[in-house]
Design an enzyme around this catalytic site. Structure first.
Site, PDB file in Angstrom:
ATOM      1  N   LYS B 169       0.851  -1.192   0.000  1.00 33.56           N
ATOM      2  CA  LYS B 169       0.000   0.000   0.000  1.00 33.56           C
ATOM      3  C   LYS B 169       0.885   1.239   0.000  1.00 33.56           C
ATOM      4  O   LYS B 169       2.041   1.177   0.424  1.00 33.56           O
ATOM      5  CB  LYS B 169      -0.955   0.033   1.190  1.00 33.56           C
ATOM      6  CG  LYS B 169      -0.377   0.134   2.556  1.00 33.56           C
ATOM      7  CD  LYS B 169       0.060   1.474   3.061  1.00 33.56           C
ATOM      8  CE  LYS B 169      -0.932   2.584   2.778  1.00 33.56           C
ATOM      9  NZ  LYS B 169      -0.348   3.897   3.283  1.00 33.56           N
ATOM     10  N   THR B 180       2.793   6.586   3.515  1.00 36.31           N
ATOM     11  CA  THR B 180       3.652   5.496   3.945  1.00 36.31           C
ATOM     12  C   THR B 180       3.518   4.302   3.013  1.00 36.31           C
ATOM     13  O   THR B 180       2.444   4.021   2.530  1.00 36.31           O
ATOM     14  CB  THR B 180       3.242   5.073   5.367  1.00 36.31           C
ATOM     15  OG1 THR B 180       3.643   6.095   6.260  1.00 36.31           O
ATOM     16  CG2 THR B 180       3.874   3.768   5.774  1.00 36.31           C
ATOM     17  N   GLU B 260      -1.051   9.458  -5.336  1.00 35.34           N
ATOM     18  CA  GLU B 260      -2.075  10.480  -5.068  1.00 35.34           C
ATOM     19  C   GLU B 260      -2.104  11.557  -6.146  1.00 35.34           C
ATOM     20  O   GLU B 260      -1.147  12.288  -6.343  1.00 35.34           O
ATOM     21  CB  GLU B 260      -1.803  11.138  -3.716  1.00 35.34           C
ATOM     22  CG  GLU B 260      -2.104  10.223  -2.553  1.00 35.34           C
ATOM     23  CD  GLU B 260      -1.626  10.798  -1.218  1.00 35.34           C
ATOM     24  OE1 GLU B 260      -0.994  11.857  -1.206  1.00 35.34           O
ATOM     25  OE2 GLU B 260      -1.904  10.150  -0.191  1.00 35.34           O
ATOM     26  N   ASN B 379      -3.672  16.524  -0.634  1.00 32.62           N
ATOM     27  CA  ASN B 379      -2.764  16.671   0.499  1.00 32.62           C
ATOM     28  C   ASN B 379      -2.966  17.956   1.294  1.00 32.62           C
ATOM     29  O   ASN B 379      -2.364  18.134   2.344  1.00 32.62           O
ATOM     30  CB  ASN B 379      -1.324  16.538   0.027  1.00 32.62           C
ATOM     31  CG  ASN B 379      -1.006  15.101  -0.311  1.00 32.62           C
ATOM     32  OD1 ASN B 379      -1.018  14.236   0.548  1.00 32.62           O
ATOM     33  ND2 ASN B 379      -0.780  14.838  -1.594  1.00 32.62           N
ATOM     34  N   THR B 384      -7.520  17.388   7.856  1.00 35.13           N
ATOM     35  CA  THR B 384      -8.620  18.235   8.318  1.00 35.13           C
ATOM     36  C   THR B 384      -9.959  17.687   7.860  1.00 35.13           C
ATOM     37  O   THR B 384     -10.022  16.684   7.166  1.00 35.13           O
ATOM     38  CB  THR B 384      -8.451  19.664   7.779  1.00 35.13           C
ATOM     39  OG1 THR B 384      -8.156  19.617   6.396  1.00 35.13           O
ATOM     40  CG2 THR B 384      -7.350  20.370   8.510  1.00 35.13           C
TER      41      THR B 384
END
Lengths: 384, 384
Positions: B169, B180, B260, B379, B384
């Site tokens: 992952k 990570t 991402e 990101n 939040t």
């Protein structure tokens, strides 16, 4: 103002047609003396643009009578023909102003790998020479803009009667450089090349060298300091050094405040370092962390990103003794959770990150910007 | 499939409730032997998460009977209490499975600086233990996802009768790390801890160590290789090393393909380097250049960005002898303009940048991604 704030200088900014946009793209700064002393610092990039290679040679003589700067093209990675273009530009300035080409510095900014349109640039030099004026500092500052939204000038005047002024475009230097940074400083103080070199290197070390908008070093970064001696006053060295530093710091702060696509100006204070070099190194790693820069864009006090960044350095510190504050709230104490992150107000444009390594007495401050979608948009459409 | 492709392993993936999203967040992998040999590599970050500190100790023994992994929280920068949480997690696995806690590796991923909800995690361990299955590899791979859009597994089987399988992952490792990276590899080959360590280090050096999505190193990166020996076959070392490398390369490529916000997977081939280390160093600097990453996002073959990046390294090269190709078109020759940049087709997701330093015979390949507005969005709203 700017490069014409000090006596003994004329400047001009004109439209040579180098930029497709039709905005001003050629600046000329002339030192009318009586002194022609000068100093310069240049990019540390090993891939240096033709004007950098040329101007480094000019500055070795410690004498500069004029500086010609163009936006609209970096003249970098253009081979021997590109160097000939720079040489021809200096020769044209020399011819127009009846100077020696070997005392004409050249600076360029814009796209890499494209030859300059010399058929437009050389006539532009003649136009600029004809437009030289002791009030031309602002026009020159406007003509060196690339993606800058505003032109940047600064000045400081001593009670002793001398002035240091300057103009800048872009952001970054020596490590950094969003776009190329070009800076020309002038003074009417009577200082020799060695004194100028000392003042300039000390000033850039803690100002332009400590802004790092996106971690990318340009091939063209150039900072020049020219002294006319027209005030007739030899400055007290410490006062002169401080004036040069103050003007550089002012311009550096303006550069960070106008970085491409940025919505936050981030000051990183590293304290408690074993050495100043380690403090700078840690600050730079924090300032280049894309995840942190995104988090700050989102007004998210994600201090874990700060610790993860610090952890990649070999500076002296104990991971269990790291303290981090964001806008004064110590959200991380002893490498772990500190004050409530909800106390952090990040709504202002300026954000201060303080990292105490608790490993010594050295400190350093570096400025960077957040990473935004606008930065991506601006730089993904840059050359197309 | 994945970690249960090889015989001798059971796995499970369950929802413990650690993630607010209510998706699976706890995975368990158990080695039923007869061998319990294992090897591991961990983040080089000096700020290490509690599970990394714990698992490094476990792996020193060369024996691992189970691995418990959670998403939803990194348990990094959580101090002594965070370490106690990791210890308690290992103890709970040991209790459920009647093992020694000293042979239970722990891995975590998620937000830094937040304690894990142990009241949810520990019951989740019991649930996972009850769900263990020789077909549980896919469920385990799903449970370790964070921002991954797909789960990642790979496997390779030898004609000699043994298999290497694995799950991953995140993205990045040792230098990199979007989020990570956690990887668990299993094999039913009969190999001792030393052989596993040799195979794993050789494999990660040229696979996970050479993906660098955003230059950010995680506090939690972990790669484990467990051998059950259940095939009863001792592998031929070269064949085994290659199988481990192939599975790592497959997983690494999947990670880059799912980074991402990325829209391009960028392969950077540096050739003609004096040493392999210099080739890797140059590739990494190119791969971390935000301006270039933005340009590629915009399908702009802006090779000047590549040269400007190379120029910041101290690798052996002559700036006037650099050649750069983008998708096979040599847009830069001898440090200057080469073939017509309009010949470059960048519409495909995969982009290949080749930089020939013309300074020697060493080469290296590194994978990265483009920099996109989606990366910024993802990101800037992470915690939040």
């Amino acid at each position: 103002m700017g490069v014409t704030a000090a006596r003994g200088f004329r400047a001009a900014g004109v439209t040579a047609g180098i930029k497709a946009s039709g905005t001003p793209d050629l600046a000329l700064v002339v030192n009318d003396g009586p002194s022609l002393a000068a100093a310069g610092v240049f990019t540390a990039n090993r891939v240096k643009a033709a004007p950098v290679l040329w101007s480094e040679q000019v500055l070795k003589g410690g004498t500069v009578s004029a500086v010609v700067l163009n936006s609209g093209g970096a003249n970098a990675c253009t081979g021997p023909l590109g160097f000939q273009d720079t040489h021809a530009t200096a020769e044209k300035v020399a011819e127009e102003l009846e100077l020696s080409a070997g005392e004409v510095a050249v600076a360029s900014t814009g796209l890499i790998g494209v030859r300059l349109p010399m058929d437009l640039l050389l006539p532009g030099v003649a136009t600029a020479a004809a437009a030289l004026d002791t009030a031309g500092g602002e026009a020159a500052a406007i003509a060196i803009k690339t993606t800058d939204t505003v032109h940047k000038t600064a000045q400081a005047t001593s009670p002793a009667g001398w002035t240091v002024g300057g103009m800048a475009k872009g952001a970054g230097m020596l490590a950094p450089g969003l776009a190329t940074m070009l800076v020309v400083l002038t003074t009417d103080a009577d200082a020799d090349a060695a004194a100028l070199d000392t003042a300039l290197r000390a000033a850039t070390r803690t100002t332009f060298d400590r802004i790092d908008s996106d971690g990318c070093m340009s091939t063209n970064d150039t900072v020049l300091l020219l002294a006319s001696g027209a005030s007739g006053t030899a400055p007290e060295p410490a006062e002169f050094d401080e004036a040069v530093r103050a003007v550089c710091a002012d311009l550096a702060r303006q550069l960070i405040g106008d970085s491409e696509g940025a919505s936050k100006d981030i000051r990183i204070d590293v304290t408690g370092a074993a050495t100043e070099d380690e403090a700078v190194g840690v600050a730079r790693v924090i300032g280049r962390n894309n995840l942190l820069k995104c988090a700050i864009h989102g007004e998210d006090p994600n201090w874990g990103r700060v610790l993860a960044a610090i952890g990649t350095t070999d500076a002296a510190f104990d991971p269990d003794r790291l303290d981090v504050a964001i806008n004064g709230v110590w959200v991380c104490r002893d490498g772990s959770v500190g004050e409530d992150r909800d106390l952090v107000d990040m709504t202002a444009r300026e954000v201060v990150i303080t990292a105490n390594l608790n490993a010594g007495g050295a400190a350093a401050t570096l400025w960077t910007n957040d990473l935004t979608a606008d930065y991506v948009h601006e730089n993904s459409a840059y050359s197309t």
